[in-house]
Write a protein that holds these residues in place. Sequence first.
Motif, mmCIF file in Angstrom:
data_model
loop_
_atom_site.group_PDB
_atom_site.id
_atom_site.type_symbol
_atom_site.label_atom_id
_atom_site.label_comp_id
_atom_site.label_asym_id
_atom_site.label_seq_id
_atom_site.Cartn_x
_atom_site.Cartn_y
_atom_site.Cartn_z
ATOM 1 N N THR A 50 0.812 -1.218 0.000
ATOM 2 C CA THR A 50 0.000 0.000 0.000
ATOM 3 C C THR A 50 0.846 1.269 0.000
ATOM 4 O O THR A 50 0.540 2.208 -0.743
ATOM 5 C CB THR A 50 -0.945 0.004 1.222
ATOM 6 O OG1 THR A 50 -1.748 -1.176 1.162
ATOM 7 C CG2 THR A 50 -1.838 1.219 1.224
ATOM 8 N N HIS A 51 1.901 1.322 0.807
ATOM 9 C CA HIS A 51 2.712 2.542 0.861
ATOM 10 C C HIS A 51 3.373 2.829 -0.489
ATOM 11 O O HIS A 51 3.570 3.980 -0.864
ATOM 12 C CB HIS A 51 3.762 2.459 1.974
ATOM 13 C CG HIS A 51 4.892 1.529 1.689
ATOM 14 N ND1 HIS A 51 4.806 0.169 1.920
ATOM 15 C CD2 HIS A 51 6.120 1.751 1.177
ATOM 16 C CE1 HIS A 51 5.950 -0.399 1.568
ATOM 17 N NE2 HIS A 51 6.761 0.533 1.112
ATOM 18 N N THR A 54 0.898 4.473 -2.931
ATOM 19 C CA THR A 54 0.798 5.910 -2.655
ATOM 20 C C THR A 54 1.912 6.663 -3.374
ATOM 21 O O THR A 54 1.674 7.720 -3.969
ATOM 22 C CB THR A 54 0.855 6.166 -1.138
ATOM 23 O OG1 THR A 54 -0.215 5.455 -0.519
ATOM 24 C CG2 THR A 54 0.753 7.638 -0.815
ATOM 25 N N LYS A 55 3.129 6.130 -3.336
ATOM 26 C CA LYS A 55 4.259 6.757 -4.037
ATOM 27 C C LYS A 55 4.025 6.776 -5.539
ATOM 28 O O LYS A 55 4.285 7.783 -6.208
ATOM 29 C CB LYS A 55 5.560 6.006 -3.749
ATOM 30 C CG LYS A 55 6.086 6.169 -2.364
ATOM 31 C CD LYS A 55 7.375 5.373 -2.203
ATOM 32 C CE LYS A 55 7.856 5.370 -0.779
ATOM 33 N NZ LYS A 55 9.063 4.542 -0.606
ATOM 34 N N GLU A 57 1.196 6.743 -7.172
ATOM 35 C CA GLU A 57 0.162 7.728 -7.496
ATOM 36 C C GLU A 57 0.737 9.147 -7.482
ATOM 37 O O GLU A 57 0.423 9.964 -8.344
ATOM 38 C CB GLU A 57 -1.013 7.605 -6.536
ATOM 39 C CG GLU A 57 -2.194 8.416 -6.983
ATOM 40 C CD GLU A 57 -3.451 8.064 -6.222
ATOM 41 O OE1 GLU A 57 -4.248 8.989 -5.998
ATOM 42 O OE2 GLU A 57 -3.641 6.884 -5.857
ATOM 43 N N ARG A 58 1.613 9.431 -6.527
ATOM 44 C CA ARG A 58 2.254 10.746 -6.467
ATOM 45 C C ARG A 58 3.123 10.970 -7.706
ATOM 46 O O ARG A 58 3.070 12.033 -8.327
ATOM 47 C CB ARG A 58 3.074 10.891 -5.194
ATOM 48 C CG ARG A 58 3.660 12.287 -5.022
ATOM 49 C CD ARG A 58 4.363 12.491 -3.692
ATOM 50 N NE ARG A 58 5.487 11.582 -3.526
ATOM 51 C CZ ARG A 58 5.594 10.645 -2.591
ATOM 52 N NH1 ARG A 58 4.640 10.475 -1.700
ATOM 53 N NH2 ARG A 58 6.647 9.875 -2.517
#
Length: 78
Positions: A50-51, A54-55, A57-58
Motif C-alpha cells: 500500500t505505501h 501511494t508513491k 500515485e504521487r
Amino acid sequence: MPGLRFGKYRVFFVEHDLSERPHIHVESGGNAAKYWLTPIELFSNRRFPTHELTKIERVLNENYAAVMEMWEREASKR
C-alpha cells in the motif's frame, strides 16, 4: 511497448490496450499495477504494498503531462 522510467518505476502502455480509456501499467521489482489516468485511480495491483501505491500515485500526478502526452501520441498512431 512505449514507456517512461520514473526512478525505479517503469511505466508503459500495451498497444492492444489503447482502445480502453487512458491508463498506464507500472512495474518494479516483479510488482505490477494498472492505473486509470482520467482521473488517476488504481485499477489493479499485483504485489505492490500500500505505501508504494501511494508513491506511484504521487509520481503519476507529478508527471501527468508527460504520461498523457505519451498516451495521446501512441493512440494517434492507431
